[in-house]
Design a protein around this motif. Structure first.
Motif, PDB file in Angstrom:
ATOM      1  N   THR A 130       0.805  -1.127  -0.117  1.00 59.28           N
ATOM      2  CA  THR A 130       0.010   0.005  -0.007  1.00 59.28           C
ATOM      3  C   THR A 130       0.812   1.047  -0.027  1.00 59.28           C
ATOM      4  N   GLY A 131       0.182   2.524  -0.233  1.00 64.45           N
ATOM      5  CA  GLY A 131       0.967   3.647  -0.257  1.00 64.45           C
ATOM      6  C   GLY A 131       1.005   4.053   1.385  1.00 64.45           C
ATOM      7  N   ARG A 132       1.667   5.111   1.556  1.00 64.81           N
ATOM      8  CA  ARG A 132       1.715   5.697   3.135  1.00 64.81           C
ATOM      9  C   ARG A 132       0.306   6.276   3.508  1.00 64.81           C
ATOM     10  N   VAL A 133       0.001   5.743   4.584  1.00 68.76           N
ATOM     11  CA  VAL A 133      -1.515   6.247   5.214  1.00 68.76           C
ATOM     12  C   VAL A 133      -1.101   6.862   6.517  1.00 68.76           C
ATOM     13  N   CYS A 134      -1.468   8.067   6.818  1.00 66.61           N
ATOM     14  CA  CYS A 134      -0.986   8.904   8.137  1.00 66.61           C
ATOM     15  C   CYS A 134      -2.357   9.133   8.726  1.00 66.61           C
ATOM     16  N   ASP A 135      -2.135   9.548  10.031  1.00 70.07           N
ATOM     17  CA  ASP A 135      -3.221   9.773  10.993  1.00 70.07           C
ATOM     18  C   ASP A 135      -4.312  10.999  10.365  1.00 70.07           C
ATOM     19  N   ASP A 136      -3.695  11.850   9.702  1.00 68.88           N
ATOM     20  CA  ASP A 136      -4.456  12.999   9.309  1.00 68.88           C
ATOM     21  C   ASP A 136      -4.909  12.723   7.610  1.00 68.88           C
ATOM     22  N   THR A 137      -4.469  11.413   7.310  1.00 64.41           N
ATOM     23  CA  THR A 137      -5.058  11.507   5.842  1.00 64.41           C
ATOM     24  C   THR A 137      -6.578  11.525   5.988  1.00 64.41           C
ATOM     25  N   ASP A 138      -7.398  11.063   6.765  1.00 61.82           N
ATOM     26  CA  ASP A 138      -8.852  11.124   6.774  1.00 61.82           C
ATOM     27  C   ASP A 138      -9.385  12.595   7.240  1.00 61.82           C
ATOM     28  N   GLY A 139      -8.112  13.447   7.321  1.00 62.24           N
ATOM     29  CA  GLY A 139      -8.802  14.949   7.881  1.00 62.24           C
ATOM     30  C   GLY A 139      -8.835  15.006   9.248  1.00 62.24           C
ATOM     31  N   THR A 140      -8.583  13.975   9.977  1.00 61.30           N
ATOM     32  CA  THR A 140      -8.506  14.083  11.528  1.00 61.30           C
ATOM     33  C   THR A 140      -7.250  13.614  11.912  1.00 61.30           C
ATOM     34  N   ASN A 141      -6.980  13.807  13.118  1.00 60.55           N
ATOM     35  CA  ASN A 141      -5.590  13.519  13.922  1.00 60.55           C
ATOM     36  C   ASN A 141      -6.210  13.084  15.332  1.00 60.55           C
ATOM     37  N   ASP A 142      -6.547  11.889  15.199  1.00 60.66           N
ATOM     38  CA  ASP A 142      -6.867  11.265  16.405  1.00 60.66           C
ATOM     39  C   ASP A 142      -6.493  10.176  16.913  1.00 60.66           C
ATOM     40  N   GLY A 143      -5.447   9.518  16.272  1.00 63.87           N
ATOM     41  CA  GLY A 143      -4.672   8.156  16.678  1.00 63.87           C
ATOM     42  C   GLY A 143      -5.232   7.131  16.088  1.00 63.87           C
ATOM     43  N   THR A 144      -6.163   7.225  15.292  1.00 61.94           N
ATOM     44  CA  THR A 144      -6.889   6.342  14.249  1.00 61.94           C
ATOM     45  C   THR A 144      -6.317   6.123  12.827  1.00 61.94           C
ATOM     46  N   ILE A 145      -5.682   5.278  12.289  1.00 64.93           N
ATOM     47  CA  ILE A 145      -5.288   5.124  10.725  1.00 64.93           C
ATOM     48  C   ILE A 145      -6.001   4.012  10.359  1.00 64.93           C
ATOM     49  N   THR A 146      -6.768   4.390   9.153  1.00 65.77           N
ATOM     50  CA  THR A 146      -7.576   3.353   8.234  1.00 65.77           C
ATOM     51  C   THR A 146      -7.046   2.952   6.840  1.00 65.77           C
ATOM     52  N   PHE A 147      -6.691   1.848   6.823  1.00 67.68           N
ATOM     53  CA  PHE A 147      -6.350   1.261   5.403  1.00 67.68           C
ATOM     54  C   PHE A 147      -7.667   0.772   4.707  1.00 67.68           C
ATOM     55  N   ASP A 148      -7.950   1.234   3.541  1.00 71.10           N
ATOM     56  CA  ASP A 148      -9.166   0.396   3.006  1.00 71.10           C
ATOM     57  C   ASP A 148      -8.802  -0.276   1.659  1.00 71.10           C
ATOM     58  N   ASP A 149      -9.472  -1.199   1.237  1.00 67.54           N
ATOM     59  CA  ASP A 149      -9.307  -2.095   0.041  1.00 67.54           C
ATOM     60  C   ASP A 149      -7.930  -2.831   0.017  1.00 67.54           C
ATOM     61  N   VAL A 150      -7.374  -3.371   1.337  1.00 67.31           N
ATOM     62  CA  VAL A 150      -6.304  -3.854   1.577  1.00 67.31           C
ATOM     63  C   VAL A 150      -6.350  -5.375   0.973  1.00 67.31           C
ATOM     64  N   PRO A 151      -5.472  -5.946   0.071  1.00 63.44           N
ATOM     65  CA  PRO A 151      -5.552  -7.205  -0.549  1.00 63.44           C
ATOM     66  C   PRO A 151      -5.356  -8.391   0.758  1.00 63.44           C
ATOM     67  N   VAL A 152      -5.988  -9.494   0.319  1.00 67.34           N
ATOM     68  CA  VAL A 152      -6.286 -10.428   1.562  1.00 67.34           C
ATOM     69  C   VAL A 152      -4.742 -11.038   1.618  1.00 67.34           C
ATOM     70  N   GLY A 153      -4.222 -11.235   2.816  1.00 64.06           N
ATOM     71  CA  GLY A 153      -3.001 -11.896   2.869  1.00 64.06           C
ATOM     72  C   GLY A 153      -2.421 -11.620   4.111  1.00 64.06           C
ATOM     73  N   THR A 154      -1.060 -11.911   4.476  1.00 65.84           N
ATOM     74  CA  THR A 154      -0.370 -11.514   5.731  1.00 65.84           C
ATOM     75  C   THR A 154       0.657 -10.736   5.329  1.00 65.84           C
ATOM     76  N   TRP A 155       0.665  -9.494   5.801  1.00 66.29           N
ATOM     77  CA  TRP A 155       1.404  -8.537   5.309  1.00 66.29           C
ATOM     78  C   TRP A 155       2.364  -8.027   6.729  1.00 66.29           C
ATOM     79  N   ILE A 156       3.274  -7.043   6.482  1.00 69.05           N
ATOM     80  CA  ILE A 156       3.947  -6.529   7.432  1.00 69.05           C
ATOM     81  C   ILE A 156       3.620  -4.952   7.536  1.00 69.05           C
ATOM     82  N   LEU A 157       3.369  -4.594   8.600  1.00 74.35           N
ATOM     83  CA  LEU A 157       2.872  -3.116   9.055  1.00 74.35           C
ATOM     84  C   LEU A 157       4.273  -2.483   9.738  1.00 74.35           C
TER      85      LEU A 157
END
Length: 859
Positions: free
Chosen positions: A290-317
């Protein structure tokens, strides 16, 4: 009397014989005023003329040596003739002849000849290269022998080339694709290098740079494609000498995953509370998912970071940006994504550990070894200062500590405990502690040990002891030697008393007061041939000086080397010692390409990090010994850089510079290791940062035109500052934030909301201040995604130590000194009384601060 062979006064017609008449008697000196062509003049001789007799003298003159000649064959790397060069023949830095291939008897054939050179030593310097595709050859030393021709072959190597790879979307070439990595394979291999390796202001810009590439044929291989794209096919390229090749590589969009899910990351601190900030990315090995996703990507800065449409599998975060400079990057972890489901993980960030460095000296400022301290609640035993008078307590949990001296150096009194020591995350708190001498009893004298390192003579490597009560008179025997460090023991003849173990330190000198008597001084390191011990008699009220000489064989003449690595720290990193940077800024992913490094001395050289094929590294090889000035061409978008150099490749901390350059002496066969660290500032789309640089100027009444830039030095006194925001509606200042400058005089206020802020220095008055962002009231103006810089200067009397703060150094303030201001606070606006409105912005040249020696890591 002047007479010439065949001249008017010569009464003899035979060549080579000069006859004079009527010469008065007496003593004369005979010198040659005119020398026959092709001969050396004869030395002066004496002649006594007696009256009444024929006096004669025979003068023999030697012919000049026959001249020699030089023939230069100029070739390329494959040995083929290379025309078009020019050379200068130099002797003792003076040019005695010049020649160009283009205008000699056989133009541009790669062969140049210089005739009629007197026998002797010369240097051949290339003054014009065949073309811009070639680099000038190194100067060549040569000898001319009478009547002979000296032949030299000089090779020109091609100038390196440069490759810039631009990643674009195959469907729309105007769309740049970030975060690709490439490998360049050929006779030499470069990389893999990635988009962000140059760590520029817009480092993830879809450009990957290969600098100083040896010309030739290569294959360009994409090792990591941008997230969501398919890797491009390898392609063949040719890098020409001295040229820049630009290649555009297009990527096809990868088909969307047939199955995908959602990942939610909750950022928490050690107390499990929400921690705003930070950025993450998902990887499959080293390939981005995935590309980089930051806390303020969704317009808020609340400690919650969401990745959408992530391919199924086991990945390194992987966390790519910590919530703030105070926190450590979290460790990688695996996450498993299931089809149509939401995976939730909590990632905890812990504060960076801090350090406390104790610098122990006597009242004269000399370092004191073997002072032992315990830092309460650090969970470790007491530690003792080394030969430099330094001890470091590392890996400390940020908070407040108490330092207790458990054992003072021999002959000194213990100091009172130092309380309320504040350890900040990722920073080093420096404490300067002075021990007073214990008043000696009446029957004491002093011993001074001076240690020298000298070249070994015919006797080989050995140790010599000189001195006694008149030891100072022996110093004449150390001409041409250098002072150095060595380890010793000094104990009484009966095995008791004395300071025991000690080291002279880099200044090569140690002095101690002991009861009168006989002592044994033993050198324990190094252990050379000859006697390693000497008996020393100490008399009451006298200084006994012992000169210790280590005669060491000089190294075989070999070229010197400078190895360089370049790192970019996390934004607004606030380290000061090499240990800070080694622990926080030396990971592989922080190595930085495409930074120009220069070494100027007996040889002037330029290199670019990454040009060796290894990320962030470069080297200067085959250097002549001498003093070199080492510095980087720092990107202007980077306001602060640190440079550390030393001869220990694992811990190069002998020399340090802040925003400057270092001068280091390098001897035959030595390898100097240098580590450059750039510090960008913590800027976001919604916040800005204030960077304060605090200086001390040794002047009480600065004259008009005083050069603040070059006459002042960065303060090491831990000055405290207060910052409060201005509310335009209420026209009042808000809550005060207090912070302390680090030991290099730097202080940052990060992630500030845009607005106007009042900056005050606590318990001190500055005499001058400047900024690149200030309003008419003298308040600092903070803008989103911008750095506001402030330069503050305190004037102190030259006879008093700088004292500009109320932190750890507050206890050293002398009443009535420059640091004693009775609580007076002066606003920043004193620097701009006649500047008018907010339009004043000054673009400043980056400042230079050099510290030739820094504290070493404790043993």
């Amino acid at each position: 009397i002047v007479a010439c062979d065949g001249g008017s006064q010569d009464q003899n017609g035979t060549a080579g014989i000069i006859q004079l008449a009527d010469v008065p008697g007496g003593d004369y000196s005979v010198t040659m005023d005119t020398v026959p062509p092709g001969y050396n003049p004869a030395p002066e001789e004496g002649l006594t003329v007696d009256v009444g007799v024929v006096n004669g003298i025979e003068i023999r003159i030697d012919p000049l040596p026959e001249a020699g000649s030089l023939v230069v064959s100029k070739v390329d790397g494959s040995g083929q003739p290379l025309g078009g060069s020019c050379f200068a023949v130099q002797q003792e830095d003076a040019t005695v002849a010049s020649v160009c291939d283009a205008i000699d008897a056989s133009p541009n054939d790669g062969v140049l000849e210089v005739a009629d050179l007197a026998p002797g030593s010369y240097r051949l310097v290339e003054t014009q290269v065949p073309s811009t595709a070639y680099a000038a050859a190194d100067p060549v030393a040569f000898e001319i022998v009478a009547g002979r021709t000296t032949e030299l072959t000089v090779t020109n190597t091609p100038n390196p080339g440069r490759l810039v790879v631009t990643k674009v979307d195959a469907a729309d070439a105007s769309v740049r694709l970030p975060n690709a990595c490439f490998l360049l394979q050929g006779d030499q291999e470069y990389g893999p290098f990635c988009d962000a390796d140059d760590r520029s202001e817009s480092s993830e810009d879809g450009r990957t740079v290969f600098a100083n590439v040896v010309p030739g044929d290569y294959q360009l291989i994409e090792t990591v494609p941008p997230a969501g794209y398919v890797a491009a096919e390898p392609r063949d390229i040719t890098v020409e000498p001295g040229a820049s090749l630009r290649v555009t590589v297009a990527n096809e969009v990868a088909p969307p995953p047939e199955e995908s899910g959602t990942l939610i990351v909750y950022k928490q601190d050690a107390s499990r509370d929400a921690l705003p900030g930070g950025c993450f990315r998902l990887f499959d090995g080293e390939t981005t998912v995935t590309g980089r996703v930051c806390d303020d990507t969704d317009g808020t800065n609340d400690g919650t970071i969401t990745f959408d449409d992530v391919p199924v599998g086991t990945w390194i975060l992987r966390e790519t940006l910590a919530p703030s400079p105070s926190y450590q990057i979290a460790e990688d972890r695996e996450v498993t994504i299931a089809n149509g489901e939401t995976t939730e993980v909590s990632v905890v960030n812990t504060l960076k550990p801090g350090r406390v460095l104790v610098n122990k000296t006597n009242p004269e400022g000399q370092p004191l070894q073997d002072a032992c301290f315990d830092l309460g609640s650090d969970g470790s035993d007491a530690r003792c200062t080394d030969a430099a008078g330094v001890v470091t307590f590392s890996n400390l949990v940020p908070g407040s500590y108490v330092l207790t001296e458990t054992s003072a150096p021999f002959g000194y009194e213990e100091v009172d405990p130092v309380r309320d020591i504040t350890v900040q995350p990722g920073q080093t708190t420096v404490l300067n502690i002075v021990n007073e001498r214990i008043p000696p009893p009446a029957n004491t004298g002093s011993v001074q040990v001076q240690k020298f390192v000298c070249p070994a003579g015919d006797a080989g490597e050995r140790t010599q002891f000189l001195g006694g009560a008149d030891g100072a008179t022996q110093l004449s025997k150390t001409a041409g030697c250098d002072k150095g460090n060595a380890a010793f023991t000094l104990v009484g003849e009966d095995g008791s008393g004395g300071p025991g173990e000690f080291a002279t330190g880099d200044d090569g000198q140690y002095q101690v007061t002991v009861p009168e008597g006989v002592y044994v001084l033993t050198e324990t390191d190094p252990d050379l041939a000859g006697n390693s011990s000497v008996r020393v008699r100490v008399f009451t009220g006298q200084l006994t000086t012992v000169i210790v000489i280590n005669e060491i064989a000089p190294p075989e003449p070999e070229p010197a080397t400078i190895n360089v690595a370049k790192y970019t720290c996390t934004p607004s990193f606030n380290g000061t010692l090499y240990e800070d940077f080694a622990q926080n800024c030396s990971s592989t992913e922080l190595l930085t390409n495409d930074i120009t490094i220069r070494a100027e001395g007996p040889v002037t050289a330029r290199a670019v990090t990454g040009d060796t094929g290894r990320r962030g590294e470069t080297s200067f090889t085959d250097l002549a010994p001498g003093r070199y000035t080492i510095y980087e061409e720092r990107p202007y978008s980077i306001p602060t850089d640190y440079l550390f150099c030393g001869f220990d490749g694992d811990w190069p901390a002998d020399h340090k510079a802040v925003n400057g350059r270092l001068e280091v002496d390098i001897d035959y066969g030595q390898t100097l290791t240098c580590r450059f660290f750039n510090i960008p500032e913590d800027l976001t789309e919604t916040t800005g940062t204030i960077l304060v640089r605090k200086y001390v100027c040794e002047v009480t009444d600065p004259p008009k035109g005083y050069d603040w830039e070059n006459e002042c030095r960065l303060s090491d006194q831990g000055s405290s500052f207060e910052l409060s925001p201005y509310d335009r509606e209420t026209e009042e200042y808000g809550d005060i934030t207090t912070a302390q400058a680090n030991p290099d005089g730097l202080l940052r206020f990060t992630r500030l909301e845009p607005g106007e802020y009042r900056l005050r220095e606590a318990n001190a008055t500055w005499c001058h201040a400047e900024s690149n962002s200030v309003n008419s009231r003298g308040d600092v103006v903070v803008q989103a995604n911008r750095l506001a810089e402030v330069w503050i200067y305190n004037c102190v009397d030259t006879s008093a130590p700088p004292n500009t703060g109320s932190g750890d150094a507050a206890g050293w303030t002398t009443p009535g000194s420059a640091g004693d201001t009775n609580g007076m606070i002066v606003l920043l606006s004193i620097a701009w009384p006649a500047l008018g409105a907010m339009a004043w912005v000054r673009i400043r040249r980056r400042r230079i601060q050099v510290q030739p020696v820094v504290f070493r890591r404790a043993a």
